[in-house]
Design a protein around this motif. Structure first.
Motif, PDB file in Angstrom:
ATOM      1  N   HIS A 145      10.866 -20.358  -3.238  1.00 46.37           N
ATOM      2  CA  HIS A 145       9.993 -19.373  -3.076  1.00 46.37           C
ATOM      3  C   HIS A 145       8.677 -19.968  -2.203  1.00 46.37           C
ATOM      4  CE1 HIS A 145       7.227 -15.899  -4.522  1.00 46.37           C
ATOM      5  NE2 HIS A 145       6.572 -16.934  -4.747  1.00 46.37           N
ATOM      6  N   GLU A 146       8.194 -21.278  -2.459  1.00 46.95           N
ATOM      7  CA  GLU A 146       6.942 -21.638  -1.865  1.00 46.95           C
ATOM      8  C   GLU A 146       7.336 -21.932  -0.510  1.00 46.95           C
ATOM      9  OE1 GLU A 146       4.968 -24.742  -5.430  1.00 46.95           O
ATOM     10  OE2 GLU A 146       6.420 -25.495  -4.077  1.00 46.95           O
ATOM     11  N   HIS A 147       8.363 -22.168  -0.074  1.00 41.21           N
ATOM     12  CA  HIS A 147       8.785 -22.380   1.313  1.00 41.21           C
ATOM     13  C   HIS A 147       8.528 -20.999   2.070  1.00 41.21           C
ATOM     14  CE1 HIS A 147      11.847 -24.288   4.504  1.00 41.21           C
ATOM     15  NE2 HIS A 147      10.837 -24.456   4.706  1.00 41.21           N
ATOM     16  N   THR A 148       9.456 -20.081   1.348  1.00 45.11           N
ATOM     17  CA  THR A 148       9.212 -18.786   2.176  1.00 45.11           C
ATOM     18  C   THR A 148       7.908 -18.142   2.316  1.00 45.11           C
ATOM     19  OG1 THR A 148      11.320 -18.219   0.928  1.00 45.11           O
ATOM     20  CG2 THR A 148      10.033 -16.339   1.637  1.00 45.11           C
ATOM     21  N   GLU A 149       7.083 -18.430   1.187  1.00 42.53           N
ATOM     22  CA  GLU A 149       5.525 -18.187   1.389  1.00 42.53           C
ATOM     23  C   GLU A 149       4.787 -18.743   2.498  1.00 42.53           C
ATOM     24  OE1 GLU A 149       4.073 -15.431  -0.358  1.00 42.53           O
ATOM     25  OE2 GLU A 149       6.301 -15.152  -0.986  1.00 42.53           O
ATOM     26  N   GLU A 150       5.195 -19.935   2.754  1.00 35.62           N
ATOM     27  CA  GLU A 150       4.314 -20.812   3.700  1.00 35.62           C
ATOM     28  C   GLU A 150       5.036 -20.252   4.981  1.00 35.62           C
ATOM     29  OE1 GLU A 150       2.325 -23.462   3.875  1.00 35.62           O
ATOM     30  OE2 GLU A 150       2.049 -22.972   1.919  1.00 35.62           O
ATOM     31  N   HIS A 151       6.309 -19.930   5.073  1.00 34.84           N
ATOM     32  CA  HIS A 151       6.752 -19.374   6.545  1.00 34.84           C
ATOM     33  C   HIS A 151       5.995 -17.926   6.731  1.00 34.84           C
ATOM     34  CE1 HIS A 151       9.684 -21.832   8.138  1.00 34.84           C
ATOM     35  NE2 HIS A 151       9.902 -22.241   6.902  1.00 34.84           N
ATOM     36  N   LYS A 152       5.782 -17.073   5.777  1.00 33.94           N
ATOM     37  CA  LYS A 152       5.394 -15.805   5.838  1.00 33.94           C
ATOM     38  C   LYS A 152       3.719 -16.183   6.339  1.00 33.94           C
ATOM     39  CE  LYS A 152       7.783 -13.313   2.409  1.00 33.94           C
ATOM     40  NZ  LYS A 152       7.735 -12.630   1.019  1.00 33.94           N
ATOM     41  N   LYS A 153       3.046 -17.073   5.533  1.00 29.27           N
ATOM     42  CA  LYS A 153       1.497 -17.325   6.030  1.00 29.27           C
ATOM     43  C   LYS A 153       1.533 -17.669   7.615  1.00 29.27           C
ATOM     44  CE  LYS A 153       0.342 -19.316   1.837  1.00 29.27           C
ATOM     45  NZ  LYS A 153      -0.283 -20.611   1.077  1.00 29.27           N
ATOM     46  N   LEU A 154       2.573 -18.606   8.010  1.00 26.36           N
ATOM     47  CA  LEU A 154       2.558 -19.268   9.229  1.00 26.36           C
ATOM     48  C   LEU A 154       2.814 -18.124  10.175  1.00 26.36           C
ATOM     49  CD1 LEU A 154       2.192 -21.927  10.613  1.00 26.36           C
ATOM     50  CD2 LEU A 154       4.666 -21.961  10.848  1.00 26.36           C
ATOM     51  N   ARG A 155       3.775 -17.198  10.088  1.00 29.14           N
ATOM     52  CA  ARG A 155       4.083 -16.006  10.897  1.00 29.14           C
ATOM     53  C   ARG A 155       2.964 -14.977  10.978  1.00 29.14           C
ATOM     54  NH1 ARG A 155       8.570 -14.632   8.563  1.00 29.14           N
ATOM     55  NH2 ARG A 155       9.922 -16.174   9.805  1.00 29.14           N
ATOM     56  N   LYS A 156       2.353 -14.741   9.999  1.00 26.99           N
ATOM     57  CA  LYS A 156       1.212 -13.912   9.831  1.00 26.99           C
ATOM     58  C   LYS A 156       0.086 -14.524  10.572  1.00 26.99           C
ATOM     59  CE  LYS A 156      -1.380 -11.062   6.766  1.00 26.99           C
ATOM     60  NZ  LYS A 156      -1.666 -10.604   5.508  1.00 26.99           N
ATOM     61  N   LYS A 157      -0.044 -15.594  10.417  1.00 22.86           N
ATOM     62  CA  LYS A 157      -1.294 -16.392  11.364  1.00 22.86           C
ATOM     63  C   LYS A 157      -1.028 -16.297  12.728  1.00 22.86           C
ATOM     64  CE  LYS A 157      -3.495 -21.046  11.524  1.00 22.86           C
ATOM     65  NZ  LYS A 157      -3.561 -22.386  10.936  1.00 22.86           N
ATOM     66  N   HIS A 158       0.102 -16.272  13.072  1.00 23.02           N
ATOM     67  CA  HIS A 158       0.324 -16.614  14.595  1.00 23.02           C
ATOM     68  C   HIS A 158       0.908 -15.584  15.282  1.00 23.02           C
ATOM     69  CE1 HIS A 158      -0.577 -20.854  14.440  1.00 23.02           C
ATOM     70  NE2 HIS A 158       0.202 -20.922  13.440  1.00 23.02           N
ATOM     71  N   THR A 159       1.194 -14.410  14.780  1.00 24.23           N
ATOM     72  CA  THR A 159       1.766 -13.576  15.159  1.00 24.23           C
ATOM     73  C   THR A 159       1.157 -12.036  14.662  1.00 24.23           C
ATOM     74  OG1 THR A 159       3.357 -13.000  13.382  1.00 24.23           O
ATOM     75  CG2 THR A 159       4.321 -14.262  15.594  1.00 24.23           C
ATOM     76  N   GLY A 160       0.450 -12.141  13.596  1.00 21.68           N
ATOM     77  CA  GLY A 160      -0.299 -11.121  13.172  1.00 21.68           C
ATOM     78  C   GLY A 160       0.450  -9.972  12.149  1.00 21.68           C
ATOM     79  N   ASN A 161       1.651 -10.339  12.139  1.00 23.26           N
ATOM     80  CA  ASN A 161       2.652  -9.544  11.259  1.00 23.26           C
ATOM     81  C   ASN A 161       2.955 -10.090   9.870  1.00 23.26           C
ATOM     82  OD1 ASN A 161       2.705  -7.854  13.541  1.00 23.26           O
ATOM     83  ND2 ASN A 161       4.742  -8.974  14.410  1.00 23.26           N
TER      84      ASN A 161
END
Length: 161
Positions: A145-161
């Motif tokens: 769960h934490e791993h998935t959340e980290e990926h979501k944060k990173l994607r949002k930070k770098h792609t805006g989605n």
């Protein structure tokens, strides 16, 4: 049977014992407004409707183990293995890296919660940004769960989605 030991279900209108209701902390009386039977029916109806949603059907279809999907997964894993190999410098402590992966597997077995190895600085490049290395100092163990959340944060930070 006393009035304070019963409650009327708002769905079926039947007076039932309090033990025939699921708990709900936010409710005044601490119980849900539907009896257990009606709640199960409502949940079943919702779940059937959920499975019929177009985006859910698409997601389920994408996860089917069709020959094309199996081929795609094989190619993806092959590409990822190559990428990890190219991101692992010659000076990396391969034994320490292997120990981290073993520790994640051990934690999964001990706790029953899936643990995964996470790259603090990702190996995959986001647009023109950095690319991390596959070294022990860039690895940490997180729950799935934490791993998935980290990926979501990173994607949002770098792609805006």
């Amino acid at each position: 049977v006393k009035d304070n030991e019963t409650k009327i279900c708002v769905m079926c209108g039947t007076r039932k014992l309090r033990r025939e209701y699921y708990k709900q902390k936010r409710a005044k009386d601490g119980l849900q407004s539907y009896c257990k039977l009606c709640k199960k029916k409502a949940d079943s109806k919702y779940n059937k409707a959920y499975e019929q949603r177009p985006q859910r059907k698409l997601k389920m279809k994408q996860r089917e183990r069709t020959p094309q999907r199996i081929q795609y997964l094989k190619q993806w894993h092959k590409m990822r293995d190559k990428h990890i190999q190219s991101a692992t410098p010659p000076w990396a402590n391969k034994q320490a890296i292997e120990d981290i992966y073993k520790k994640a597997d051990q934690l999964t077995l001990e706790t029953g919660v899936v643990h995964e190895v996470h790259h603090i600085y990702p190996l995959f490049q986001f647009r023109h940004l950095f690319m991390g290395l596959h070294v022990e100092s860039n690895l940490t163990i997180l729950t799935q769960h934490e791993h998935t959340e980290e990926h979501k944060k990173l994607r949002k930070k770098h792609t805006g989605n």
